[in-house]
Design a protein around this motif. Sequence first.
Motif, PDB file in Angstrom:
ATOM      1  N   LEU A 157       0.916  -1.250   0.195  1.00 27.58           N
ATOM      2  CA  LEU A 157      -0.285   0.047   0.035  1.00 27.58           C
ATOM      3  C   LEU A 157       0.478   1.318   0.575  1.00 27.58           C
ATOM      4  O   LEU A 157       1.927   1.057   0.988  1.00 27.58           O
ATOM      5  N   GLY A 158       0.291   1.969  -0.880  1.00 26.23           N
ATOM      6  CA  GLY A 158       2.149   3.551  -0.735  1.00 26.23           C
ATOM      7  C   GLY A 158       1.493   3.953  -1.987  1.00 26.23           C
ATOM      8  O   GLY A 158      -0.158   4.354  -2.537  1.00 26.23           O
ATOM      9  N   ASN A 159       2.123   5.090  -1.837  1.00 25.37           N
ATOM     10  CA  ASN A 159       1.677   6.201  -2.640  1.00 25.37           C
ATOM     11  C   ASN A 159       1.535   5.710  -4.285  1.00 25.37           C
ATOM     12  O   ASN A 159       1.638   5.183  -5.156  1.00 25.37           O
ATOM     13  N   ASP A 160       0.518   6.475  -5.205  1.00 26.71           N
ATOM     14  CA  ASP A 160      -0.232   6.327  -6.811  1.00 26.71           C
ATOM     15  C   ASP A 160       0.113   4.796  -6.618  1.00 26.71           C
ATOM     16  O   ASP A 160      -0.539   4.372  -7.752  1.00 26.71           O
ATOM     17  N   LEU A 161      -1.690   4.388  -5.708  1.00 21.91           N
ATOM     18  CA  LEU A 161      -1.922   3.041  -5.454  1.00 21.91           C
ATOM     19  C   LEU A 161      -2.921   2.366  -7.199  1.00 21.91           C
ATOM     20  O   LEU A 161      -2.079   1.222  -7.070  1.00 21.91           O
ATOM     21  N   ASN A 162      -3.341   3.171  -7.682  1.00 21.52           N
ATOM     22  CA  ASN A 162      -4.292   2.645  -8.538  1.00 21.52           C
ATOM     23  C   ASN A 162      -2.565   2.499  -9.983  1.00 21.52           C
ATOM     24  O   ASN A 162      -3.044   1.608 -10.480  1.00 21.52           O
ATOM     25  N   MET A 163      -2.049   3.893 -10.150  1.00 21.10           N
ATOM     26  CA  MET A 163      -1.194   2.842 -11.012  1.00 21.10           C
ATOM     27  C   MET A 163      -0.394   1.789 -11.031  1.00 21.10           C
ATOM     28  O   MET A 163      -0.259   0.619 -11.288  1.00 21.10           O
ATOM     29  N   SER A 164      -0.064   0.756  -9.334  1.00 23.22           N
ATOM     30  CA  SER A 164       0.815  -0.265  -8.815  1.00 23.22           C
ATOM     31  C   SER A 164      -0.415  -1.093  -9.077  1.00 23.22           C
ATOM     32  O   SER A 164      -0.196  -2.251  -8.917  1.00 23.22           O
ATOM     33  N   ALA A 165      -1.332  -1.103  -8.659  1.00 21.09           N
ATOM     34  CA  ALA A 165      -2.102  -1.891  -8.285  1.00 21.09           C
ATOM     35  C   ALA A 165      -3.112  -2.587  -9.989  1.00 21.09           C
ATOM     36  O   ALA A 165      -2.620  -2.401 -10.563  1.00 21.09           O
ATOM     37  N   LYS A 166      -2.885  -3.965  -9.417  1.00 20.06           N
ATOM     38  CA  LYS A 166      -4.199  -4.729 -10.576  1.00 20.06           C
ATOM     39  C   LYS A 166      -5.467  -5.122 -10.770  1.00 20.06           C
ATOM     40  O   LYS A 166      -5.715  -5.567  -9.508  1.00 20.06           O
ATOM     41  N   ALA A 167      -6.191  -5.022 -11.165  1.00 20.11           N
ATOM     42  CA  ALA A 167      -7.824  -5.305 -11.574  1.00 20.11           C
ATOM     43  C   ALA A 167      -7.911  -7.019 -11.364  1.00 20.11           C
ATOM     44  O   ALA A 167      -7.577  -7.147 -12.614  1.00 20.11           O
ATOM     45  N   ASN A 168      -8.500  -6.884 -10.400  1.00 21.18           N
ATOM     46  CA  ASN A 168      -9.230  -8.466 -11.129  1.00 21.18           C
ATOM     47  C   ASN A 168     -10.705  -8.006 -10.840  1.00 21.18           C
ATOM     48  O   ASN A 168     -11.185  -8.370  -9.579  1.00 21.18           O
ATOM     49  N   VAL A 169     -11.592  -8.180 -12.060  1.00 19.21           N
ATOM     50  CA  VAL A 169     -13.098  -8.010 -12.131  1.00 19.21           C
ATOM     51  C   VAL A 169     -13.146  -9.102 -11.805  1.00 19.21           C
ATOM     52  O   VAL A 169     -13.286 -10.387 -12.195  1.00 19.21           O
ATOM     53  N   LEU A 170     -14.060  -9.068 -10.516  1.00 21.94           N
ATOM     54  CA  LEU A 170     -14.774 -10.594 -10.305  1.00 21.94           C
ATOM     55  C   LEU A 170     -16.188 -10.975 -10.913  1.00 21.94           C
ATOM     56  O   LEU A 170     -16.996 -12.146 -10.771  1.00 21.94           O
ATOM     57  N   ALA A 171     -16.812  -9.761 -10.860  1.00 19.09           N
ATOM     58  CA  ALA A 171     -18.189  -9.600 -11.306  1.00 19.09           C
ATOM     59  C   ALA A 171     -18.332  -8.274 -12.269  1.00 19.09           C
ATOM     60  O   ALA A 171     -17.684  -7.294 -11.773  1.00 19.09           O
ATOM     61  N   GLU A 172     -19.737  -8.673 -13.168  1.00 17.21           N
ATOM     62  CA  GLU A 172     -19.849  -7.097 -13.653  1.00 17.21           C
ATOM     63  C   GLU A 172     -21.202  -7.241 -13.773  1.00 17.21           C
ATOM     64  O   GLU A 172     -21.722  -8.458 -14.277  1.00 17.21           O
ATOM     65  N   GLY A 173     -22.580  -5.751 -14.005  1.00 16.35           N
ATOM     66  CA  GLY A 173     -23.498  -6.539 -14.814  1.00 16.35           C
ATOM     67  C   GLY A 173     -24.365  -5.383 -14.116  1.00 16.35           C
ATOM     68  O   GLY A 173     -24.103  -4.328 -13.410  1.00 16.35           O
ATOM     69  N   LYS A 174     -25.757  -6.182 -14.433  1.00 10.59           N
ATOM     70  CA  LYS A 174     -26.963  -5.083 -13.693  1.00 10.59           C
ATOM     71  C   LYS A 174     -28.072  -5.423 -13.092  1.00 10.59           C
ATOM     72  O   LYS A 174     -28.182  -6.957 -13.206  1.00 10.59           O
ATOM     73  N   VAL A 175     -28.597  -3.984 -12.465  1.00 10.52           N
ATOM     74  CA  VAL A 175     -29.701  -5.220 -10.964  1.00 10.52           C
ATOM     75  C   VAL A 175     -30.784  -4.092 -11.133  1.00 10.52           C
ATOM     76  O   VAL A 175     -30.190  -2.938 -11.410  1.00 10.52           O
TER      77      VAL A 175
END
Length: 544
Positions: free
Chosen positions: A373-391
């Motif tokens: 956890l550090g500065n500019d977290l969004n740049m170093s983090a990788k996103a693993n999308v678990l789910a997406e959709g609509k309700v």
Amino acid sequence: MLADVFRQTIARGLQRKAIRTCSKWARLYRIMGPPHPGPWGPGPAPWTLDMHDSLAPVNIGQKSAQMGYTETALNITLYKIDIENLDCLYVLPAKTPDASEFSAARFDPAIELSTHISSMFSSVKNVGHKRAGAVNLYIRGSNSRSALKSIPVAFIVFDELDEMNQDNIPLAEERTSGRENPQIWKISTPTLPNEGINELFLESTQEHYEFICPFCSRIIELIWPDAIKIIGDHHSNCEDSHLQCPKCKHKLDHETKTIWLADGKWTPYGDASLDVRGFYINQLYSIKRRPEEVVKLYFKGLIDKASEQEFFNSKLGLPHIVKGAQVQAHEVNRARGSRRKDDPLPDNKIITMGVDQGRWLYYEIVAWDFESLGNDLNMSAKANVLAEGKVVDFEDLDVLMRQYQVLKCVIDAQPDRRKAYEFACKYWGHVLLCFYARGQMGKMITIDPSTEQHKITVDRTSWLDVSLNRFRLKTITLPQDLSEEYPEHIQNLVKHYKTDKYGNPMGEYRNMGPDHLAHAHCYAEIALPLAAALTTNKNVRIYL
Ligand SMILES: [Zn+2]
């Protein structure tokens, strides 16, 4: 003496009876200021002559900047008021500054320079409402729904349509309902393909301005790049570039343009039988602007995105998507991983959710991977999308919050702010209402100091940049069983480049169709540093 006055009055009356077209009216009554002082004539913009007299119920003008379209629309408006006694509505993107500037820079000079036009109007002080006897001219911004209500008119101009609040255009159009033979003009510099003015133009007669080449006598059109001879290879050395006939390649002198363009004709490239006429023109036709200026911007466009966008939109009058301004289909596809939406959750991950409100509630749920956890977290983090959709409703979001053990959820505050607020109260500290704003610095997240508001404000462009760039940077993994809408929504957000009033390049995302899942994706991204701040009990600023 009295006889003279009598004779003059009779003469004027006869003259008015003879005015059956707007172009005749403009020649007689419209007096222009510099750079072409004196009675109006089509000289400085010959292509506008026929536009003045169009009887089509709907007219579409797709154009480069400064081609005389606004002057034409103003002439038609004044003609409708004077000769046809019709109430008119002139719509600009915003009340301030557009409507006030139009009133001061276009309308006021028109009445000051012409005694006839000034005699038409009994009251001109009100910026948004001018009276000509019993006839009204309304000048309004597209951003106010209330300003577009309850004003019955028979003629409407939409000037710079692509900059308008698109939701309010139908509302303004309704103003002509119940009127006989209403007429509408929509003019604009285009932005993106199949959007705004370009979408309307493609459904029109699609007329181009053609003329006879003074050298080979064939019918030609000034189009890029065939009608231009580029001399040089950089914006600093291309001033000898010039126009040429696309067919015989003979040089066409900029200085003699008024002569060879004077007898040009609008020629339909689309279905000529349509009652929607479309008029397309680019800046190679400009009498005022020299063709080498277009070449200059072309070379600048090869090195910067804002110039590339401006070259196509404002010089060529063409819609354009700059390379890299839209996520590509293959970039979404290659992000698909092996995980399915209902596979077990990964252990010990920060999980965030983004929700966008539309007719449905659209969501994206992400598990985040990062070294520390550090500065500019969004740049170093990788996103693993678990789910997406609509309700359908907020109760369904409760299920998602529990099922995915969401640590932080960022939800679009609009349009149902009350429901979003109740949802935030229910999950106190875990849900924030997001407002997009301009003038926010980069990736700043402004948290409302009164915590019971559950409110944050962010810069739209910066955060969409961060979240959509993941597809290009390959820092996102999507579930195998992705919804059909997801790739479509992600690709529907396209960055449009502009230069601001200080000459700095700026970008703004525009949608080319439904884009809810792209915003849900963005909100899930914004939630990451907020989630990090929550787990460490530190200020979010250290993660930005
Ligand atoms: Zn020729």
